[in-house]
Design a protein around this motif. Structure first.
Motif, short mmCIF file in Angstrom:
data_model
loop_
_atom_site.label_atom_id
_atom_site.label_comp_id
_atom_site.label_asym_id
_atom_site.label_seq_id
_atom_site.Cartn_x
_atom_site.Cartn_y
_atom_site.Cartn_z
N ASP A 132 0.84 -1.19 0.00
CA ASP A 132 0.00 0.00 0.00
C ASP A 132 0.88 1.24 0.00
OD1 ASP A 132 -2.73 -1.18 0.43
OD2 ASP A 132 -1.77 -1.91 2.25
N ILE A 133 0.30 2.34 -0.46
CA ILE A 133 0.97 3.63 -0.38
C ILE A 133 0.46 4.32 0.88
CG2 ILE A 133 1.26 5.90 -1.45
CD1 ILE A 133 0.94 4.53 -4.16
N ASP A 134 1.38 4.64 1.76
CA ASP A 134 1.05 5.30 3.03
C ASP A 134 1.73 6.67 3.04
OD1 ASP A 134 0.39 6.02 5.57
OD2 ASP A 134 1.68 4.55 6.57
N GLY A 135 1.00 7.68 2.58
CA GLY A 135 1.63 9.00 2.43
C GLY A 135 2.66 8.95 1.33
N THR A 136 3.92 9.14 1.69
CA THR A 136 5.01 8.99 0.72
C THR A 136 5.82 7.73 1.01
OG1 THR A 136 6.46 10.38 2.09
CG2 THR A 136 5.20 11.48 0.34
N GLY A 137 5.28 6.85 1.83
CA GLY A 137 5.97 5.61 2.15
C GLY A 137 5.30 4.41 1.50
N LEU A 138 6.08 3.36 1.30
CA LEU A 138 5.59 2.10 0.75
C LEU A 138 5.51 1.10 1.89
CD1 LEU A 138 4.94 0.30 -1.75
CD2 LEU A 138 7.39 -0.23 -1.82
N THR A 139 4.31 0.56 2.12
CA THR A 139 4.11 -0.42 3.19
C THR A 139 3.83 -1.77 2.56
OG1 THR A 139 3.23 1.27 4.68
CG2 THR A 139 2.75 -1.02 5.21
N VAL A 140 4.67 -2.75 2.89
CA VAL A 140 4.54 -4.09 2.34
C VAL A 140 4.18 -5.05 3.47
CG1 VAL A 140 5.74 -5.97 1.16
CG2 VAL A 140 6.23 -3.60 0.53
N THR A 141 3.12 -5.82 3.26
CA THR A 141 2.65 -6.77 4.26
C THR A 141 2.84 -8.19 3.73
OG1 THR A 141 1.00 -5.19 5.06
CG2 THR A 141 0.70 -7.51 5.68
N LYS A 142 3.50 -9.02 4.54
CA LYS A 142 3.76 -10.41 4.15
C LYS A 142 3.24 -11.35 5.23
CE LYS A 142 8.15 -9.22 1.88
NZ LYS A 142 9.59 -9.52 1.82
N GLN A 143 2.65 -12.44 4.80
CA GLN A 143 2.31 -13.53 5.70
C GLN A 143 3.45 -14.54 5.64
OE1 GLN A 143 -0.55 -13.46 7.54
NE2 GLN A 143 -1.08 -11.52 6.58
N VAL A 144 3.94 -14.94 6.82
CA VAL A 144 5.09 -15.84 6.90
C VAL A 144 4.62 -17.18 7.43
CG1 VAL A 144 7.39 -16.19 7.87
CG2 VAL A 144 6.61 -13.86 7.30
N TYR A 145 5.01 -18.25 6.72
CA TYR A 145 4.57 -19.60 7.07
C TYR A 145 5.77 -20.49 7.39
CZ TYR A 145 0.08 -18.29 5.04
OH TYR A 145 -1.11 -17.66 4.76
N ASP A 146 5.62 -21.29 8.42
CA ASP A 146 6.56 -22.37 8.66
C ASP A 146 6.17 -23.54 7.76
OD1 ASP A 146 8.01 -20.98 10.54
OD2 ASP A 146 6.87 -21.77 12.25
N THR A 147 7.03 -24.54 7.69
CA THR A 147 6.80 -25.63 6.74
C THR A 147 5.51 -26.40 7.03
OG1 THR A 147 8.20 -27.04 8.13
CG2 THR A 147 9.24 -25.97 6.22
N ASP A 148 5.06 -26.46 8.29
CA ASP A 148 3.86 -27.22 8.62
C ASP A 148 2.62 -26.34 8.77
OD1 ASP A 148 4.83 -25.97 10.86
OD2 ASP A 148 4.31 -27.59 12.24
#
Length: 198
Positions: free
Chosen positions: A138-154
């Motif tokens: 997303d664009i947050d003002g003049t910043g770039l915000t990146v959201t990631k979901q992190v998964y373990d192998t199981d």
């Protein structure tokens, strides 16, 4: 007799001026609701009136930095809609707004890639990419915000181990990470268990 002829001529001239020749106040009749809606609709998203329209799918397909797996998903999903979302905003301080493109998979609408294109020398140049799915930006003002979901192998898709939110700022012709926030989830139901800032 002369007065009567003059009155008829004047009436004919008045009628002609108000006919469908283009001079009347309501030449085309009353506006339909759809026409009125169009008159007040927001302009289509475009970085600049001087910037030519760019098809985001074509841009991604012709970009060697975009992975082959993402390009395989650049196809219409339900109906004619591509799973591509475009947002314009000032991320790099250029004279033309930057393009943020999020790409989702048609199968589950999970984000599979996010890209920022900067308008340089009459063309868009890829200045950021993240293809570690699931990912969205997303664009947050003049910043770039990146959201990631992190998964373990199981981990199941519905229950990631954590969510990472990273904020980037444009500095010295590149995006630099400025802030990172991790939210770890409980394995017993997906509720947030702890969070940390980086």
């Amino acid at each position: 007799m002369i007065a009567a002829v003059a009155s008829i001529a004047a009436l004919a001239l008045f009628t002609a001026s108000c006919s469908s020749g283009g001079e009347g106040a309501r030449d085309e009749g009353p506006a339909h609701a759809s026409a009125m809606a169009g008159a007040f609709a927001s302009p289509s998203p475009s970085p600049s009136d001087s910037d030519p329209h760019v098809d985001p799918v074509d841009l991604l397909m012709n970009d060697p930095a975009v992975s082959a797996s993402v390009k395989r998903d650049l196809k219409p999903c339900d109906g004619d809609d591509d799973a591509v979302e475009v947002t314009y905003g000032d991320l790099t301080g250029g004279s033309v707004d930057d393009m943020l493109i999020n790409v989702s998979a048609c199968s589950d609408w999970v984000g599979i890639g996010t890209y920022v294109y900067r308008y340089v020398g009459g063309t868009y140049k890829n200045v950021f990419k993240a293809e570690e799915s699931p990912v969205v930006a997303d664009i947050d003002g003049t910043g770039l915000t990146v959201t990631k979901q992190v998964y373990d192998t199981d981990d199941q898709m519905s229950n990631p181990s954590k969510e990472t939110v990273i904020t980037y700022r444009w500095k010295a012709d590149r995006f630099v990470e400025r802030y990172r926030h991790d939210t770890k989830y409980s394995k017993t139901g997906g509720d947030a268990a702890s969070s940390s800032d980086g």
